[in-house]
Design an enzyme around this catalytic site. Structure first.
Site, PDB file in Angstrom:
ATOM      1  N   PRO A 116       0.777  -1.308   0.057  1.00 43.10           N
ATOM      2  CG  PRO A 116       0.258  -0.821   2.048  1.00 43.10           C
ATOM      3  CD  PRO A 116       1.097  -1.628   1.453  1.00 43.10           C
ATOM      4  CD1 TRP A 117      -2.459   4.293  -1.019  1.00 44.06           C
ATOM      5  CD2 TRP A 117      -1.750   5.565   0.846  1.00 44.06           C
ATOM      6  NE1 TRP A 117      -3.436   4.574  -0.400  1.00 44.06           N
ATOM      7  CE2 TRP A 117      -2.994   5.341   0.819  1.00 44.06           C
ATOM      8  CE3 TRP A 117      -1.193   6.407   1.394  1.00 44.06           C
ATOM      9  CZ2 TRP A 117      -3.966   5.895   1.879  1.00 44.06           C
ATOM     10  CZ3 TRP A 117      -1.927   6.875   2.844  1.00 44.06           C
ATOM     11  CH2 TRP A 117      -3.480   6.671   2.485  1.00 44.06           C
ATOM     12  CE  LYS A 152      -0.664  -3.320  -7.212  1.00 41.86           C
ATOM     13  NZ  LYS A 152      -0.539  -1.867  -7.265  1.00 41.86           N
ATOM     14  N   PRO A 153       4.160  -1.928  -6.239  1.00 40.66           N
ATOM     15  CG  PRO A 153       5.849  -0.844  -6.932  1.00 40.66           C
ATOM     16  CD  PRO A 153       5.051  -2.027  -7.396  1.00 40.66           C
ATOM     17  CD  GLU A 170      -3.447   1.877  -7.108  1.00 42.18           C
ATOM     18  OE1 GLU A 170      -2.422   1.247  -6.542  1.00 42.18           O
ATOM     19  OE2 GLU A 170      -4.412   1.479  -7.130  1.00 42.18           O
ATOM     20  CB  SER A 223      -8.675  -1.311   2.240  1.00 42.59           C
ATOM     21  OG  SER A 223      -8.787  -1.981   0.840  1.00 42.59           O
ATOM     22  CB  ALA A 248     -12.581  -3.464   0.589  1.00 46.29           C
ATOM     23  CB  THR A 249      -7.787  -4.446  -1.437  1.00 49.73           C
ATOM     24  OG1 THR A 249      -8.317  -3.345  -1.801  1.00 49.73           O
ATOM     25  CG2 THR A 249      -7.056  -5.074  -2.819  1.00 49.73           C
ATOM     26  CD  GLU A 293       0.011  -8.096   8.709  1.00 48.48           C
ATOM     27  OE1 GLU A 293      -0.696  -7.132   9.411  1.00 48.48           O
ATOM     28  OE2 GLU A 293       0.671  -8.876   9.108  1.00 48.48           O
ATOM     29  CB  CYS A 328      -3.316  -0.344   9.459  1.00 42.58           C
ATOM     30  SG  CYS A 328      -1.329  -0.782   9.759  1.00 42.58           S
ATOM     31  CD  GLU A 369      -8.250   1.427   7.877  1.00 44.52           C
ATOM     32  OE1 GLU A 369      -8.444   0.760   6.825  1.00 44.52           O
ATOM     33  OE2 GLU A 369      -7.194   1.170   8.463  1.00 44.52           O
TER      34      GLU A 369
HETATM   35  P1  NAD Z   1      -5.731  -0.707  -0.919  1.00 48.94           P
HETATM   36  O1  NAD Z   1      -6.229  -1.818  -0.715  1.00 48.94           O
HETATM   37  O2  NAD Z   1      -6.657   0.259  -1.675  1.00 48.94           O
HETATM   38  O3  NAD Z   1      -4.594  -0.806  -1.905  1.00 48.94           O
HETATM   39  C1  NAD Z   1      -3.344  -1.700  -1.608  1.00 48.94           C
HETATM   40  C2  NAD Z   1      -2.755  -2.235  -2.652  1.00 48.94           C
HETATM   41  O4  NAD Z   1      -3.502  -3.237  -3.247  1.00 48.94           O
HETATM   42  C3  NAD Z   1      -2.166  -1.346  -3.746  1.00 48.94           C
HETATM   43  O5  NAD Z   1      -0.953  -1.779  -4.211  1.00 48.94           O
HETATM   44  C4  NAD Z   1      -3.241  -1.659  -4.725  1.00 48.94           C
HETATM   45  O6  NAD Z   1      -2.950  -1.337  -6.132  1.00 48.94           O
HETATM   46  C5  NAD Z   1      -3.528  -3.163  -4.729  1.00 48.94           C
HETATM   47  N1  NAD Z   1      -4.867  -3.658  -5.127  1.00 48.94           N
HETATM   48  C6  NAD Z   1      -5.994  -3.070  -4.958  1.00 48.94           C
HETATM   49  N2  NAD Z   1      -6.946  -4.076  -5.662  1.00 48.94           N
HETATM   50  C7  NAD Z   1      -6.344  -5.216  -5.783  1.00 48.94           C
HETATM   51  C8  NAD Z   1      -6.794  -6.260  -6.288  1.00 48.94           C
HETATM   52  N3  NAD Z   1      -8.237  -6.354  -6.617  1.00 48.94           N
HETATM   53  N4  NAD Z   1      -5.912  -7.267  -6.569  1.00 48.94           N
HETATM   54  C9  NAD Z   1      -4.709  -7.260  -6.091  1.00 48.94           C
HETATM   55  N5  NAD Z   1      -4.050  -5.997  -5.881  1.00 48.94           N
HETATM   56  C10 NAD Z   1      -4.983  -4.835  -5.542  1.00 48.94           C
HETATM   57  O7  NAD Z   1      -5.144  -0.060   0.349  1.00 48.94           O
HETATM   58  P2  NAD Z   1      -4.300   1.464   0.360  1.00 48.94           P
HETATM   59  O8  NAD Z   1      -5.428   2.537   0.260  1.00 48.94           O
HETATM   60  O9  NAD Z   1      -3.334   1.427  -0.701  1.00 48.94           O
HETATM   61  O10 NAD Z   1      -3.705   1.446   1.571  1.00 48.94           O
HETATM   62  C11 NAD Z   1      -4.373   1.865   3.018  1.00 48.94           C
HETATM   63  C12 NAD Z   1      -4.987   0.629   3.578  1.00 48.94           C
HETATM   64  O11 NAD Z   1      -3.875  -0.311   3.948  1.00 48.94           O
HETATM   65  C13 NAD Z   1      -5.754   0.739   4.874  1.00 48.94           C
HETATM   66  O12 NAD Z   1      -6.751   0.042   5.037  1.00 48.94           O
HETATM   67  C14 NAD Z   1      -4.698   0.245   6.014  1.00 48.94           C
HETATM   68  O13 NAD Z   1      -5.355  -0.146   7.150  1.00 48.94           O
HETATM   69  C15 NAD Z   1      -4.139  -0.840   5.246  1.00 48.94           C
HETATM   70  N6  NAD Z   1      -2.824  -1.109   5.964  1.00 48.94           N
HETATM   71  C16 NAD Z   1      -2.597  -2.194   6.615  1.00 48.94           C
HETATM   72  C17 NAD Z   1      -1.527  -2.447   7.274  1.00 48.94           C
HETATM   73  C18 NAD Z   1      -1.225  -3.621   8.212  1.00 48.94           C
HETATM   74  O14 NAD Z   1      -0.318  -3.997   8.280  1.00 48.94           O
HETATM   75  N7  NAD Z   1      -2.404  -4.362   8.697  1.00 48.94           N
HETATM   76  C19 NAD Z   1      -0.318  -1.744   7.096  1.00 48.94           C
HETATM   77  C20 NAD Z   1      -0.468  -0.278   6.552  1.00 48.94           C
HETATM   78  C21 NAD Z   1      -1.675  -0.328   5.805  1.00 48.94           C
END
Ligand code: NAD
Length: 492
Positions: free
Chosen positions: A153-154, A178-179, A181, A233, A235-236, A254, A288, A382
Site C-alpha cells: 500500500p502507499w 507491486k507498489p 499506484e 484495505s 475490502a481489497t 495485513e 492501520c 476505517e
Molecule cells: P488498497 O487496499 O486500496 O491497496 C493496497 C494495494 O493493493 C495497492 O498496491 C493496490 O494497487 C492493490 N490492489 C487493489 N486492488 C487489488 C486487487 N483487486 N488485486 C490485487 N491488488 C490490488 O489500500 P491502500 O489504500 O493502498 O492502503 C491503505 C490501507 O492499507 C488501509 O486500509 C490500511 O489500514 C491498510 N494497511 C494495513 C496495514 C497492516 O499491517 N495491517 C499496514 C498499512 C496499511
C-alpha cells in the site's frame, strides 16, 4: 528533491522495462508531477511471474547456504542506510509523511529489518519428532514456498515492502513486488537498490507497476504464484482472497484497523495524552494502528477531552519536507475526498466535532469527535485520516465491549497503572497488537498482524519468517520389513 520527474519502470528478470500506458503521482508538498510509471497489463505481469518462476526453479538461490542469502540482505541494509535521506525525502514528497518521521521510523527501520531477516535466514529450523518409535526418524524440513506476489500500500511504501521482501528472500523464495499506484516512486527507489547486487540472480526480485485492476488482479490470480502477501484495505484483502482461491495460494493479509485505546482513571495522565494525541494524528491518521477510538473512564473524561483538544491544536502541521512538521498532508485528493465523505456524516449521526473538521488542499486538521454511537460510520469504519472518536464509559466491561465492537482487530492500547487490570483487559481485547501504557512501539523481532477482519498471518519476527516456509515431513524407516504387512500377517 531535485524537481526532476521520476521515471518508474518494471523490473523483469534483472532488466528495467517501460512502455505502454502510464499513470502519474504528484508531490503532496507542492502538487507538481513527481513520477510517471507504466501500467503492467496481464502480459507484463505474466512475464514478471515467469521470470520469478525461472529464478526459483533454475537458479541456485533457494539451495544456497542461508549465510549467502543473509549477505545479500546485509548489503541491502547498508545500501538502504546510505540512501535513507534521499529515499525519505521522496517518500515525504510522494506520500505526505513528514521527512523526519519517514527517515527515523520508516526508512532506517526498514534497513534494520533487512538486517533482522539476514539473521533470521540463518535461524530457520526444522524439527525431529522425539515421539516416533526408535526405528523411525521423523524430520520436518523447511522449504521456501516458491514465487511470492508482494502487494504494497502507499502508507509505508518502503517499510512494508521490506517486511515482505526480507522474509521472502531469507527463506529462499523469489518475488514479484507491486507498489501502490499512489507511491510508485517511493517503492521503486527501494527496488533500485537491488541493481547489481552481488549474489542475487536475475529474476529473484521483480517489480510491476499499476493499479489493482488490471495489475494487482493479474498478479494475485496468476497460477504460477504460490503465495500472496498483501497489505492494504480489508475490502481489497477480501477480493484477493477470492482471486487466490483458484489455485489455493498461501495468503498473508495485513488489512485495516480501528484501534481502540482504553484510558482508565488511574493512568499516567500526561503520558497517555502525549501518546494518544500523537497516536491519533501522526501520519495524518494514515496508519492501520492509528489511535482512532479513545475510550475514557467517565471521571477522567472531561479533563482528558479538554487536554487532548489543546494538544491536537498545538501539533506542528505543515509541509512534509519541512523538518519541523509533525503532521503532514494526506496522500492524494482521492484520499481527502474519502475523508471528507466521512466528516460529512458526523452531524447527521449525532456527533459533534470538538476541534478540526476543516480541509485545506491535502491537509485535514486534526479532528476530535464526540457523541457518536460506537457503531456509527465514522466510529466503526476505517477513515484513514486524522479523525479520532472519543467515548466516555462507566466500567471496564463497557470499555472492552466498545473496543471489541468493530470488525477490525489490529492494534489497541490500554492505559492504566494497575498491572492486574492491564492483564485482565489485554486478555479480553480482540486485537493482534496490544500496547500497555504506550503506542506505536514496533520491533523487527516481534510478530505483527491482525485478528478478525484485520487479516491473516503475521509479519516480522520468526512468525513472519515462517509465512514464507513450506514444511515437509519426511519419515525414514530403518526396519527391514514393511510395518503394515507385518501387522497384517500377525492378525492372520
Ligand atoms: P488498497 O487496499 O486500496 O491497496 C493496497 C494495494 O493493493 C495497492 O498496491 C493496490 O494497487 C492493490 N490492489 C487493489 N486492488 C487489488 C486487487 N483487486 N488485486 C490485487 N491488488 C490490488 O489500500 P491502500 O489504500 O493502498 O492502503 C491503505 C490501507 O492499507 C488501509 O486500509 C490500511 O489500514 C491498510 N494497511 C494495513 C496495514 C497492516 O499491517 N495491517 C499496514 C498499512 C496499511
Amino acid at each position: 528533491m531535485s524537481g526532476e520527474v521520476f521515471e518508474a519502470r518494471h523490473l523483469i528478470a534483472g532488466e528495467w522495462v517501460g512502455g505502454g500506458d502510464t499513470f502519474a503521482s504528484y508531490s503532496t508538498s507542492d502538487g507538481s508531477l513527481l513520477a510517471r510509471a507504466p501500467i503492467a497489463d496481464a502480459d507484463v505481469v505474466d512475464r514478471a511471474v515467469q521470470a520469478a518462476r525461472r529464478a526459483f526453479e533454475e537458479s541456485d538461490w533457494k539451495d544456497r547456504r542461508a549465510a549467502e542469502r543473509a549477505n545479500v540482505l546485509l548489503e541491502l541494509g547498508r545500501r538502504l542506510d546510505d540512501a535513507a535521506e534521499d529515499i525519505s525525502r521522496l517518500v515525504a514528497a510522494e506520500m505526505g509523511k513528514p521527512y523526519r518521521l519517514t527517515l527515523e521510523r520508516e526508512v532506517r527501520g526498514a534497513a534494520d529489518k533487512f538486517r533482522y531477516f539476514a539473521g533470521a535466514a540463518r535461524a530457520i529450523e526444522g524439527e525431529v519428532t522425539g515421539a516416533s518409535p526408535a526405528h523411525i526418524l521423523d524430520v520436518t524440513v523447511p522449504h521456501p514456498v516458491g514465487v511470492c506476489a508482494l502487494i504494497i500500500p502507499w502508507n509505508d511504501p518502503v517499510d512494508l515492502a521490506v517486511r515482505k521482501l526480507g522474509a521472502a528472500l531469507a527463506a529462499g523464495c523469489t518475488a514479484v513486488v507491486k507498489p501502490s499506484e499512489e507511491t510508485p516512486a517511493s517503492t521503486e527507489a527501494l527496488m533500485r537498490l537491488f541493481d547489481d547486487l552481488p549474489g542475487l540472480p536475475p529474476g529473484v526480485v521483480n517489480v510491476v507497476h499499476g493499479p489493482g485492476d488490471p495489475t494487482g488482479q493479474a498478479l494475485v490470480s496468476h497460477p504460477e504464484v504460490d503465495k500472496v502477501s498483501f497489505t492494504g484495505s480489508t475490502a481489497t484483502g477480501r477480493k484477493i482472497m477470492e482471486a487466490a482461491a483458484g489455485t489455493l495460494k498461501r495468503l498473508s493479509l495485513e488489512c485495516g484497523g480501528k484501534a481502540p485505546c482504553l484510558v482508565f482513571s488511574d493512568c499516567y495522565f500526561d503520558k497517555a495524552l502525549d501518546a494518544l494525541s500523537w497516536g491519533a494524528f501522526l501520519y495524518g491518521g494514515q496508519s492501520c494502528t492509528a489511535a482512532t477510538r479513545i475510550i475514557v473512564e467517565r471521571p477522567l473524561y472531561e479533563r482528558f477531552l479538554e487536554e487532548l483538544k489543546a494538544r491536537a491544536e498545538a501539533l506542528p502541521t505543515g509541509d512534509p519536507l519541512d523538518e519541523r512538521t509533525l503532521i503532514g498532508p494526506l496522500v492524494s485528493e482521492r484520499q481527502v475526498e474519502r475523508v471528507r465523505s466521512f466528516l460529512d456524516t458526523i452531524e447527521a449521526d449525532g456527533g459533534t466535532i470538538v476541534t478540526g473538521g476543516t480541509i485545506e488542499g491535502l491537509h485535514v486538521a486534526p479532528t476530535i469527535v464526540t457523541g457518536l454511537q460506537p457503531d456509527s460510520r465514522v466510529a466503526s469504519q476505517e477513515v484513514f485520516g486524522p479523525v479520532v472518536c472519543i467515548f466516555p464509559v462507566d466500567s471496564e466491561d463497557e470499555a472492552i465491549e466498545i473496543a471489541n465492537s468493530v470488525r477490525y482487530g489490529l492494534g489497541a492500547s490500554v492505559w492504566t497503572a494497575d498491572v492486574s487490570r492491564a492483564l485482565r483487559v489485554t486478555r479480553r481485547l480482540e486485537a493482534g497488537d496490544v500496547w500497555v501504557n504506550t503506542h506505536y512501539v514496533r520491533q523487527s523481532e516481534t510478530p505483527f498482524g491482525g485478528w478478525k477482519e484485520s487479516g491473516l498471518g503475521r509479519e516480522l519476527g520468526m512468525a513472519g519468517m515462517r509465512e514464507y516456509i513450506a514444511y515437509k515431513r519426511v519419515a525414514f524407516d530403518t526396519l527391514p520389513d514393511f510395518h503394515l504387512k507385518t501387522w497384517w500377517d500377525q492378525q492372520a
